[in-house]
Each structure stands twice: as C-alpha cells, then as structure tokens.
Design a protein around this motif. Structure first.
Motif, PDB file in Angstrom:
ATOM      1  N   VAL A 112       0.853  -1.192   0.000  1.00 16.44           N
ATOM      2  CA  VAL A 112       0.000   0.000   0.000  1.00 16.44           C
ATOM      3  C   VAL A 112       0.886   1.238   0.000  1.00 16.44           C
ATOM      4  CG1 VAL A 112      -1.725   1.323   1.272  1.00 16.44           C
ATOM      5  CG2 VAL A 112      -1.891  -1.181   1.164  1.00 16.44           C
ATOM      6  N   VAL A 113       0.602   2.161  -0.912  1.00 20.85           N
ATOM      7  CA  VAL A 113       1.350   3.414  -1.019  1.00 20.85           C
ATOM      8  C   VAL A 113       0.410   4.576  -0.714  1.00 20.85           C
ATOM      9  CG1 VAL A 113       2.536   4.984  -2.601  1.00 20.85           C
ATOM     10  CG2 VAL A 113       3.036   2.534  -2.660  1.00 20.85           C
ATOM     11  N   ASN A 114       0.816   5.440   0.191  1.00 25.62           N
ATOM     12  CA  ASN A 114       0.062   6.652   0.504  1.00 25.62           C
ATOM     13  C   ASN A 114       0.531   7.750  -0.442  1.00 25.62           C
ATOM     14  OD1 ASN A 114      -1.034   9.025   1.644  1.00 25.62           O
ATOM     15  ND2 ASN A 114      -1.092   8.082   3.663  1.00 25.62           N
ATOM     16  N   ARG A 115      -0.355   8.166  -1.336  1.00 22.12           N
ATOM     17  CA  ARG A 115       0.000   9.138  -2.376  1.00 22.12           C
ATOM     18  C   ARG A 115      -0.181  10.583  -1.938  1.00 22.12           C
ATOM     19  NH1 ARG A 115      -3.501   7.176  -7.393  1.00 22.12           N
ATOM     20  NH2 ARG A 115      -2.607   9.101  -8.254  1.00 22.12           N
ATOM     21  N   GLY A 116      -0.648  10.807  -0.723  1.00 21.54           N
ATOM     22  CA  GLY A 116      -0.795  12.172  -0.242  1.00 21.54           C
ATOM     23  C   GLY A 116      -2.237  12.603  -0.115  1.00 21.54           C
ATOM     24  N   TRP A 117      -2.420  13.898   0.120  1.00 18.79           N
ATOM     25  CA  TRP A 117      -3.737  14.470   0.447  1.00 18.79           C
ATOM     26  C   TRP A 117      -4.383  15.088  -0.786  1.00 18.79           C
ATOM     27  CZ3 TRP A 117      -5.789  19.470   0.312  1.00 18.79           C
ATOM     28  CH2 TRP A 117      -6.965  19.674   1.042  1.00 18.79           C
ATOM     29  N   ILE A 118      -5.721  14.939  -0.855  1.00 17.66           N
ATOM     30  CA  ILE A 118      -6.507  15.531  -1.933  1.00 17.66           C
ATOM     31  C   ILE A 118      -7.754  16.154  -1.311  1.00 17.66           C
ATOM     32  CG2 ILE A 118      -7.789  13.397  -2.402  1.00 17.66           C
ATOM     33  CD1 ILE A 118      -7.705  14.130  -5.376  1.00 17.66           C
ATOM     34  N   PRO A 119      -8.159  17.355  -1.758  1.00 19.06           N
ATOM     35  CA  PRO A 119      -9.344  17.982  -1.155  1.00 19.06           C
ATOM     36  C   PRO A 119     -10.624  17.223  -1.480  1.00 19.06           C
ATOM     37  CG  PRO A 119      -8.572  19.256  -3.030  1.00 19.06           C
ATOM     38  CD  PRO A 119      -7.533  18.213  -2.773  1.00 19.06           C
ATOM     39  N   ALA A 120     -11.585  17.326  -0.560  1.00 18.06           N
ATOM     40  CA  ALA A 120     -12.878  16.658  -0.758  1.00 18.06           C
ATOM     41  C   ALA A 120     -13.810  17.554  -1.551  1.00 18.06           C
ATOM     42  CB  ALA A 120     -13.500  16.333   0.592  1.00 18.06           C
TER      43      ALA A 120
ATOM     44  N   ASP B 140       7.630  13.053  -1.573  1.00 18.63           N
ATOM     45  CA  ASP B 140       7.297  14.447  -1.844  1.00 18.63           C
ATOM     46  C   ASP B 140       6.275  14.509  -2.965  1.00 18.63           C
ATOM     47  OD1 ASP B 140       8.806  14.446  -4.447  1.00 18.63           O
ATOM     48  OD2 ASP B 140      10.532  14.247  -3.109  1.00 18.63           O
ATOM     49  N   SER B 141       5.812  15.722  -3.238  1.00 17.58           N
ATOM     50  CA  SER B 141       4.753  15.915  -4.226  1.00 17.58           C
ATOM     51  C   SER B 141       5.239  15.769  -5.658  1.00 17.58           C
ATOM     52  CB  SER B 141       4.118  17.304  -4.040  1.00 17.58           C
ATOM     53  OG  SER B 141       3.531  17.410  -2.759  1.00 17.58           O
ATOM     54  N   ASP B 142       6.555  15.615  -5.872  1.00 17.89           N
ATOM     55  CA  ASP B 142       7.088  15.438  -7.221  1.00 17.89           C
ATOM     56  C   ASP B 142       7.147  13.976  -7.643  1.00 17.89           C
ATOM     57  OD1 ASP B 142       7.488  18.176  -7.543  1.00 17.89           O
ATOM     58  OD2 ASP B 142       9.477  18.094  -6.608  1.00 17.89           O
ATOM     59  N   GLN B 143       6.786  13.072  -6.742  1.00 17.24           N
ATOM     60  CA  GLN B 143       6.819  11.655  -7.077  1.00 17.24           C
ATOM     61  C   GLN B 143       5.687  11.307  -8.045  1.00 17.24           C
ATOM     62  OE1 GLN B 143       9.281   9.523  -6.037  1.00 17.24           O
ATOM     63  NE2 GLN B 143      10.167  11.404  -5.189  1.00 17.24           N
ATOM     64  N   PRO B 144       5.875  10.303  -8.905  1.00 18.95           N
ATOM     65  CA  PRO B 144       4.804   9.886  -9.820  1.00 18.95           C
ATOM     66  C   PRO B 144       3.552   9.478  -9.047  1.00 18.95           C
ATOM     67  CG  PRO B 144       6.890   8.880 -10.448  1.00 18.95           C
ATOM     68  CD  PRO B 144       7.125   9.536  -9.128  1.00 18.95           C
ATOM     69  N   GLY B 145       2.427  10.066  -9.425  1.00 20.14           N
ATOM     70  CA  GLY B 145       1.161   9.739  -8.780  1.00 20.14           C
ATOM     71  C   GLY B 145       0.904  10.468  -7.484  1.00 20.14           C
ATOM     72  N   ALA B 146       1.791  11.372  -7.075  1.00 19.17           N
ATOM     73  CA  ALA B 146       1.637  12.048  -5.784  1.00 19.17           C
ATOM     74  C   ALA B 146       0.629  13.183  -5.875  1.00 19.17           C
ATOM     75  CB  ALA B 146       2.984  12.583  -5.315  1.00 19.17           C
ATOM     76  N   TYR B 147      -0.063  13.393  -4.768  1.00 16.60           N
ATOM     77  CA  TYR B 147      -0.907  14.576  -4.590  1.00 16.60           C
ATOM     78  C   TYR B 147      -0.161  15.531  -3.649  1.00 16.60           C
ATOM     79  CZ  TYR B 147      -4.578  12.134  -7.115  1.00 16.60           C
ATOM     80  OH  TYR B 147      -5.295  11.493  -8.094  1.00 16.60           O
TER      81      TYR B 147
ATOM     82  N   ARG C 272       8.777   4.518 -10.960  1.00 16.39           N
ATOM     83  CA  ARG C 272       9.783   4.404  -9.884  1.00 16.39           C
ATOM     84  C   ARG C 272       9.519   5.520  -8.894  1.00 16.39           C
ATOM     85  NH1 ARG C 272      14.527   2.268  -8.231  1.00 16.39           N
ATOM     86  NH2 ARG C 272      16.000   3.632  -7.139  1.00 16.39           N
ATOM     87  N   VAL C 273       9.224   5.153  -7.662  1.00 16.07           N
ATOM     88  CA  VAL C 273       8.851   6.152  -6.662  1.00 16.07           C
ATOM     89  C   VAL C 273       9.760   6.020  -5.450  1.00 16.07           C
ATOM     90  CG1 VAL C 273       6.455   6.186  -7.419  1.00 16.07           C
ATOM     91  CG2 VAL C 273       7.126   4.654  -5.561  1.00 16.07           C
TER      92      VAL C 273
END
Length: 248
Positions: free
Chosen positions: A112-120, A192-199, A138-139
């Motif tokens: 499981v990868v936590n991709r970060g926060w996204i607004p609701a 960080d937010s520059d990773q592929p798929g990151a929010y 590659r992350v």
C-alpha cells in the motif's frame, strides 16, 4: 547554656534509613538519565535518516520486518486500480482525504502506497476524482504504519463494489482482505509531491527531538546529584548536639 551548637564538630554518622532510600533511588535516577541519552541518540539517527533521502534502500533488497518508521525506500512497479480514500484528513482547515493505493512491485509483490492528500468535493456523497498513473513507475517513499483505528474505535468497513472506497481507517488485515492479497507489515508514504502519482505530500516526522531527551536526561542526573548531596549532608552530624538542651 552552651555558647553555640557550632562548637560541636561534625562527624560522619549515617542514618540507615536515609542510606537505604538513597541506595534505591540513586541507581534508578542514573538509569533513567542513561536511558534518555540512548533515546536521544536513537532520535538523532532517525532524524538524520529522515533528512538524508540518499540513504534509501531498494525494496527488493530489504526485509520488510526490519524496516523502521521513516526509513527511505525506493520502489519500482505500477499502481493498481485498488485504492482507498482515508477520510477526515484536513489541510489548512479544509476537509479531504489521503489516497492509499495498492502498488504492484516489479516481481509481483504488492504494498500500500500513501500518495498524499486531496481535497474533498463540496458534497459529501461525491468522491474526488483519483486517477491512476499508467505504466511502470519508480517512486521514492518512507516507511509508515497502517492507519489503524483509535484504540477504542472500530474500523469502518468499506462497501464492496467499485474503486476508490472511502474508509475511516485501513488496518493491514482489512486492506489485505479487500485487495485479496497478502500485504507486508508496513506501507510506504511518498517522499514528496514530485513523485509519480503524488498529490499533496507534506509529511513531517512525528518525533520528539533529541534535545528534549537531552533535557530529560539532565533533569534525572541533576536529581541524582541532589540526592547524593542531601545524603552526605544528612549523614554528617554535630557530636553532642543532642545534649545541648540539657546544658545551661
């Protein structure tokens, strides 16, 4: 009356109860101080590892059971369609979700990868549009624990059906059951937010700094020194001082 109690010389006359008290608490205070110094060293090492992303280990070369929280890790693989929206996560006072995505590591293992926060969205019955990057990725990330429910709470079950799924918590057993695969004991938070798929990625280590532990160690050692001084002072008495009341 005698001129003054100061005429009586002080001599070493230890009190058994005081010595027993000091003998019990002095090693305890010293042990607590040493323990805080050890904790400070551990936290300093963790903070150094957190700041040094170049120390990342390759997931394929690591043992998941031996990875520590905050350790940087590099993954190669692809994002799966299975993803969860971890509810009640706010940023700057705005409600939102943390996106937890199943990630298929090259070789077939899943994590499981936590991709970060996204607004609701404004409406509760709507879910945010969470896309899944296509192809090999590659992350870089850091080891983290599963978002378990509070101690006295229970993890709300995610409804079966399409993805993504809104959850209040995601214990390891629940994630494995819903994904239909065995999962390692840790998850990965993108670095960080520059990773592929990151929010939005703005993790900070929830660690008590080394200076705090050094401060606690100083307090314990200071108490130990004070105990020694008080014990020595209490063990020196003026000879004949108890007879002053009979003079004069």
């Amino acid at each position: 009356m005698s001129p003054s109690g100061s005429n009586h010389p002080r001599r070493w006359q230890p009190n058994g109860r005081i010595l027993i008290f000091a003998g019990f608490f002095l090693p305890l205070l010293l042990a607590l101080g040493i323990w805080q110094l050890q904790r400070a060293g551990e936290k300093a090492e963790l903070m150094e590892g957190w700041q040094d992303a170049s120390a990342a280990v390759q997931w394929a070369d690591s043992n998941a059971d031996q990875l520590v929280t905050g350790q940087p890790v590099a993954l190669s693989g692809r994002y799966d369609e299975k993803r969860w929206l971890l509810d009640n996560r706010t940023r700057d006072g705005r409600p939102g979700y943390e996106v937890l995505n199943l990630f298929v590591i090259s070789g077939g293992e899943r994590i499981v990868v936590n991709r970060g926060w996204i607004p609701a969205p404004r409406l509760r019955n709507q879910l945010p549009d969470v896309t899944v990057p296509a192809g090999e990725q590659r992350v870089m990330g850091r080891v983290a624990d599963y978002p378990d429910p509070p101690l006295l709470g229970a993890a709300a079950g995610a409804p079966a059906g399409s993805w993504p799924r809104r959850v209040q918590a995601l214990p390891r057993h629940a994630a494995a059951e819903q994904a239909g695969v065995l999962l390692p004991p840790v998850i990965i938070r993108l670095a960080d937010s520059d990773q592929p798929g990151a929010y939005r990625v703005d993790w900070v280590p929830a660690l008590m700094g080394p200076r705090t532990h050094y401060g606690y160690a100083l307090q314990w050692f200071s108490l130990a020194v004070a105990l020694v001084i008080l014990t020595v002072v209490a063990s020196y008495r003026r000879t004949g001082a108890n007879n002053d009341k009979y003079n004069g």
